[in-house]
Design a protein around this motif. Structure first.
Motif, PDB file in Angstrom:
ATOM      1  N   PHE A   1       0.832  -1.209   0.000  1.00 20.57           N
ATOM      2  CA  PHE A   1       0.000   0.000   0.000  1.00 20.57           C
ATOM      3  C   PHE A   1       0.870   1.265   0.000  1.00 20.57           C
ATOM      4  CE2 PHE A   1      -3.058  -2.838   2.559  1.00 20.57           C
ATOM      5  CZ  PHE A   1      -3.645  -3.323   1.412  1.00 20.57           C
ATOM      6  N   GLU A   2       1.934   1.262   0.780  1.00 26.01           N
ATOM      7  CA  GLU A   2       2.821   2.417   0.840  1.00 26.01           C
ATOM      8  C   GLU A   2       3.533   2.648  -0.496  1.00 26.01           C
ATOM      9  OE1 GLU A   2       4.251   4.465   3.926  1.00 26.01           O
ATOM     10  OE2 GLU A   2       2.069   4.291   3.860  1.00 26.01           O
ATOM     11  N   ASP A   3       4.058   1.571  -1.093  1.00 22.91           N
ATOM     12  CA  ASP A   3       4.826   1.691  -2.333  1.00 22.91           C
ATOM     13  C   ASP A   3       3.963   2.134  -3.507  1.00 22.91           C
ATOM     14  OD1 ASP A   3       7.086   0.875  -1.001  1.00 22.91           O
ATOM     15  OD2 ASP A   3       7.132  -1.140  -1.861  1.00 22.91           O
ATOM     16  N   THR A   4       2.780   1.536  -3.627  1.00 18.93           N
ATOM     17  CA  THR A   4       1.942   1.764  -4.809  1.00 18.93           C
ATOM     18  C   THR A   4       0.982   2.927  -4.655  1.00 18.93           C
ATOM     19  OG1 THR A   4       0.217   0.225  -4.057  1.00 18.93           O
ATOM     20  CG2 THR A   4       2.039  -0.703  -5.379  1.00 18.93           C
ATOM     21  N   GLY A   5       0.742   3.357  -3.420  1.00 19.25           N
ATOM     22  CA  GLY A   5      -0.251   4.394  -3.186  1.00 19.25           C
ATOM     23  C   GLY A   5      -1.673   3.876  -3.239  1.00 19.25           C
ATOM     24  N   ARG A   6      -1.816   2.568  -3.399  1.00 20.87           N
ATOM     25  CA  ARG A   6      -3.153   1.974  -3.431  1.00 20.87           C
ATOM     26  C   ARG A   6      -3.641   1.744  -2.001  1.00 20.87           C
ATOM     27  NH1 ARG A   6      -2.172  -2.726  -8.106  1.00 20.87           N
ATOM     28  NH2 ARG A   6      -1.697  -1.272  -9.821  1.00 20.87           N
ATOM     29  N   GLN A   7      -4.891   2.010  -1.765  1.00 22.02           N
ATOM     30  CA  GLN A   7      -5.515   1.721  -0.493  1.00 22.02           C
ATOM     31  C   GLN A   7      -6.146   0.329  -0.539  1.00 22.02           C
ATOM     32  OE1 GLN A   7      -5.228   3.886   2.160  1.00 22.02           O
ATOM     33  NE2 GLN A   7      -3.867   4.909   0.697  1.00 22.02           N
ATOM     34  N   PRO A   8      -6.428  -0.280   0.605  1.00 19.92           N
ATOM     35  CA  PRO A   8      -7.041  -1.608   0.589  1.00 19.92           C
ATOM     36  C   PRO A   8      -8.305  -1.691  -0.259  1.00 19.92           C
ATOM     37  CG  PRO A   8      -6.300  -1.093   2.798  1.00 19.92           C
ATOM     38  CD  PRO A   8      -6.091   0.153   1.979  1.00 19.92           C
ATOM     39  N   ASN A   9      -9.103  -0.596  -0.280  1.00 19.56           N
ATOM     40  CA  ASN A   9     -10.353  -0.634  -1.053  1.00 19.56           C
ATOM     41  C   ASN A   9     -10.127  -0.502  -2.556  1.00 19.56           C
ATOM     42  OD1 ASN A   9      -9.759   2.071  -1.355  1.00 19.56           O
ATOM     43  ND2 ASN A   9     -11.484   2.822  -0.114  1.00 19.56           N
ATOM     44  N   TYR A  10      -8.857  -0.379  -2.997  1.00 16.58           N
ATOM     45  CA  TYR A  10      -8.569  -0.445  -4.432  1.00 16.58           C
ATOM     46  C   TYR A  10      -8.923  -1.830  -4.958  1.00 16.58           C
ATOM     47  CZ  TYR A  10      -5.847  -0.545  -8.778  1.00 16.58           C
ATOM     48  OH  TYR A  10      -5.453  -0.667 -10.091  1.00 16.58           O
ATOM     49  N   TYR A  11      -8.807  -2.825  -4.109  1.00 14.65           N
ATOM     50  CA  TYR A  11      -9.044  -4.206  -4.515  1.00 14.65           C
ATOM     51  C   TYR A  11     -10.444  -4.669  -4.125  1.00 14.65           C
ATOM     52  CZ  TYR A  11      -4.021  -4.203  -5.226  1.00 14.65           C
ATOM     53  OH  TYR A  11      -2.757  -3.890  -5.665  1.00 14.65           O
ATOM     54  N   ASP A  12     -11.039  -5.467  -5.005  1.00 16.04           N
ATOM     55  CA  ASP A  12     -12.316  -6.096  -4.649  1.00 16.04           C
ATOM     56  C   ASP A  12     -12.110  -7.049  -3.484  1.00 16.04           C
ATOM     57  OD1 ASP A  12     -13.591  -4.816  -6.804  1.00 16.04           O
ATOM     58  OD2 ASP A  12     -13.023  -6.427  -8.171  1.00 16.04           O
ATOM     59  N   MET A  13     -11.006  -7.821  -3.555  1.00 10.06           N
ATOM     60  CA  MET A  13     -10.681  -8.748  -2.476  1.00 10.06           C
ATOM     61  C   MET A  13      -9.169  -8.855  -2.313  1.00 10.06           C
ATOM     62  SD  MET A  13     -13.259 -10.012  -0.826  1.00 10.06           S
ATOM     63  CE  MET A  13     -12.436 -11.362   0.031  1.00 10.06           C
ATOM     64  N   ILE A  14      -8.755  -9.033  -1.078  1.00 10.69           N
ATOM     65  CA  ILE A  14      -7.372  -9.327  -0.729  1.00 10.69           C
ATOM     66  C   ILE A  14      -7.345 -10.725  -0.128  1.00 10.69           C
ATOM     67  CG2 ILE A  14      -5.443  -8.705   0.775  1.00 10.69           C
ATOM     68  CD1 ILE A  14      -6.596  -5.792   0.700  1.00 10.69           C
ATOM     69  N   TYR A  15      -6.474 -11.575  -0.649  1.00  9.86           N
ATOM     70  CA  TYR A  15      -6.386 -12.959  -0.167  1.00  9.86           C
ATOM     71  C   TYR A  15      -4.973 -13.247   0.341  1.00  9.86           C
ATOM     72  CZ  TYR A  15     -10.647 -13.755  -2.927  1.00  9.86           C
ATOM     73  OH  TYR A  15     -11.914 -13.697  -3.465  1.00  9.86           O
ATOM     74  N   THR A  16      -4.869 -13.725   1.579  1.00 10.83           N
ATOM     75  CA  THR A  16      -3.611 -14.301   2.027  1.00 10.83           C
ATOM     76  C   THR A  16      -3.641 -15.804   1.771  1.00 10.83           C
ATOM     77  OG1 THR A  16      -4.526 -14.255   4.280  1.00 10.83           O
ATOM     78  CG2 THR A  16      -2.929 -12.553   3.689  1.00 10.83           C
ATOM     79  N   GLY A  17      -2.444 -16.430   1.854  1.00 10.34           N
ATOM     80  CA  GLY A  17      -2.323 -17.797   1.367  1.00 10.34           C
ATOM     81  C   GLY A  17      -2.777 -18.882   2.318  1.00 10.34           C
ATOM     82  N   ASP A  18      -2.249 -18.881   3.539  1.00 11.30           N
ATOM     83  CA  ASP A  18      -2.612 -19.986   4.436  1.00 11.30           C
ATOM     84  C   ASP A  18      -2.384 -19.620   5.900  1.00 11.30           C
ATOM     85  OD1 ASP A  18       0.180 -20.034   4.227  1.00 11.30           O
ATOM     86  OD2 ASP A  18       0.289 -22.190   4.571  1.00 11.30           O
ATOM     87  N   LEU A  19      -2.931 -18.492   6.299  1.00 13.78           N
ATOM     88  CA  LEU A  19      -2.814 -18.080   7.699  1.00 13.78           C
ATOM     89  C   LEU A  19      -3.820 -18.795   8.582  1.00 13.78           C
ATOM     90  CD1 LEU A  19      -2.337 -14.219   7.309  1.00 13.78           C
ATOM     91  CD2 LEU A  19      -0.590 -15.995   7.439  1.00 13.78           C
ATOM     92  N   GLY A  20      -4.887 -19.322   7.981  1.00 12.12           N
ATOM     93  CA  GLY A  20      -5.933 -19.949   8.768  1.00 12.12           C
ATOM     94  C   GLY A  20      -6.680 -18.937   9.616  1.00 12.12           C
ATOM     95  N   SER A  21      -7.572 -19.443  10.460  1.00 16.15           N
ATOM     96  CA  SER A  21      -8.419 -18.546  11.252  1.00 16.15           C
ATOM     97  C   SER A  21      -7.617 -17.736  12.261  1.00 16.15           C
ATOM     98  CB  SER A  21      -9.504 -19.357  11.965  1.00 16.15           C
ATOM     99  OG  SER A  21      -8.928 -20.366  12.788  1.00 16.15           O
ATOM    100  N   VAL A  22      -6.570 -18.328  12.828  1.00 15.07           N
ATOM    101  CA  VAL A  22      -5.762 -17.618  13.831  1.00 15.07           C
ATOM    102  C   VAL A  22      -4.979 -16.483  13.185  1.00 15.07           C
ATOM    103  CG1 VAL A  22      -3.884 -17.832  15.494  1.00 15.07           C
ATOM    104  CG2 VAL A  22      -5.596 -19.647  15.317  1.00 15.07           C
ATOM    105  N   GLY A  23      -4.265 -16.794  12.109  1.00  8.28           N
ATOM    106  CA  GLY A  23      -3.453 -15.771  11.452  1.00  8.28           C
ATOM    107  C   GLY A  23      -4.275 -14.687  10.797  1.00  8.28           C
ATOM    108  N   LYS A  24      -5.412 -15.065  10.218  1.00 12.88           N
ATOM    109  CA  LYS A  24      -6.289 -14.073   9.584  1.00 12.88           C
ATOM    110  C   LYS A  24      -6.760 -13.047  10.617  1.00 12.88           C
ATOM    111  CE  LYS A  24     -10.921 -13.605   7.628  1.00 12.88           C
ATOM    112  NZ  LYS A  24     -12.184 -14.305   7.270  1.00 12.88           N
ATOM    113  N   ALA A  25      -7.183 -13.521  11.776  1.00 16.32           N
ATOM    114  CA  ALA A  25      -7.649 -12.609  12.825  1.00 16.32           C
ATOM    115  C   ALA A  25      -6.525 -11.681  13.272  1.00 16.32           C
ATOM    116  CB  ALA A  25      -8.185 -13.408  14.010  1.00 16.32           C
ATOM    117  N   LEU A  26      -5.298 -12.185  13.323  1.00 15.71           N
ATOM    118  CA  LEU A  26      -4.163 -11.356  13.733  1.00 15.71           C
ATOM    119  C   LEU A  26      -3.850 -10.273  12.707  1.00 15.71           C
ATOM    120  CD1 LEU A  26      -1.752 -14.042  15.233  1.00 15.71           C
ATOM    121  CD2 LEU A  26      -2.869 -12.167  16.470  1.00 15.71           C
TER     122      LEU A  26
END
Length: 335
Positions: free
Chosen positions: A219-244
């Motif tokens: 976000f800092e490098d590109t100037g894009r905000q999170p809402n630039y994307y329809d969805m952001i997906y992480t790979g395999d954090l599971g429920s614990v990592g996602k919440a963190l």
């Protein structure tokens, strides 16, 4: 002036490469999960007529690579480079999968971040004019990973609730300089983040800071905000990592919860007893090449950010009481 380098860690592709084809294959437990309709092939068992789990994993990757190439109406000789990796020592599954394909090959190890890493490097090769068509692939297998990293499955060792279930499957992506499909427009190379955790069962918690770090720098490098994307997906954090990750961004007064999901939370049903969710190279591999790619092709999603997450420990390192270094790489895909 370098017009493609963006900020500290990111790349903006001048001629965004096209994802022209994908393919995936999964094990029976994955096939019985939440995304059944998005898989190309579901195995009946975890051996698939092979004499070992490792041979099964290799055969899955070989099948995914060949299917993705054929589906794109290309021949194997049209592929400039194969970029692939898995979780096993010396990329065991990958090397045996690729040996019969006969194309120039670069083996990659980013643990479960390897798909995003392969897409990033492949896109750089194509945008730089060094290739016109590459295939990147990943695989993992529950039983091969358990045998290497934890305990033989025959022992039936009880897993803690923070642990995740390694996905049995493989995904392959064909990336081309021209064609029809969503384009890879930007990427962010992650850096090692190690918060001192030593429990190899709690990988989601260990990887979450690396995922948040890469997201923040993207976000800092590109100037894009999170809402630039329809969805952001992480790979395999599971429920614990996602919440963190969500909590870490709350500390920066950013609400990531509205358009963020983790692939590890999308594969298994709750009653399948995967505990904190899915993990493995194939976690993001099968979700991206199936569910996400199909939604992009249907233009139900137009802009997504895939953040591959990897725990870079080994059996030797955690037996020596080392902490767990982690990494995350991001690729932006736009329809």
């Amino acid at each position: 002036m370098n017009k493609k380098k963006c900020g500290q860690q990111s790349i903006l592709f001048a001629s965004p490469p096209v994802i022209t084809s994908t393919a995936n294959i999964v094990g029976p437990m994955e096939g019985d999960g939440l995304l059944t309709e998005f898989y190309d092939r579901i195995l009946e068992d975890n051996l698939d007529n092979n004499s070992s789990w490792e041979k099964c994993e290799s055969s899955m990757m070989e099948w995914a690579i060949k299917t993705a190439i054929t589906r794109e109406n290309s021949a194997t000789n049209d592929i400039d480079y194969v970029l692939a990796g898995d979780l096993l020592n010396q990329l065991m599954s990958t090397h045996f999968a690729v040996r019969g394909i006969g194309r120039p090959f670069l083996g990659l190890y980013g643990a479960c971040s390897t798909l995003a890493e392969g897409m990033l490097i492949g896109s750089t090769l194509i945008d730089g004019g060094f290739a016109s068509k590459i295939v990147t692939a990943v695989s993992s297998h529950h039983d091969t990973a358990e045998r290497q990293y934890r305990f033989p499955t025959e022992q039936g060792v009880q897993r803690p609730m923070v642990s995740q279930w390694t996905v049995t499957g493989s995904g392959a992506v064909v990336i081309s300089s021209a064609g029809n499909g969503p384009r890879i427009t930007a990427a962010t190379v992650g850096k090692i983040v190690d918060i001192g955790m030593q429990d190899p069962n709690a990988m989601g918690a260990a990887m979450a800071p690396a995922a948040a770090d890469t997201l923040w720098h993207h976000f800092e490098d590109t100037g894009r905000q999170p809402n630039y994307y329809d969805m952001i997906y992480t790979g395999d954090l599971g429920s614990v990592g996602k919440a963190l990750v969500i909590e870490l961004f709350k500390e920066k007064n950013i609400d990531l919860s509205t358009n963020y999901e983790d692939c590890g939370c999308m594969i298994f049903r709750e009653d399948q007893d995967a505990h904190a969710g899915a993990s493995g190279c194939a976690s993001s591999g099968i979700v991206f090449t199936g569910y996400i790619y199909q939604l992009l092709m249907q233009q139900k999603l137009r802009k997504i950010l895939l953040v591959g997450t990897g725990s870079l420990h080994s059996t030797t390192s955690y037996q020596q009481k080392e902490s767990i270094p982690c990494i995350a790489h991001a690729v932006a895909v736009e329809g």
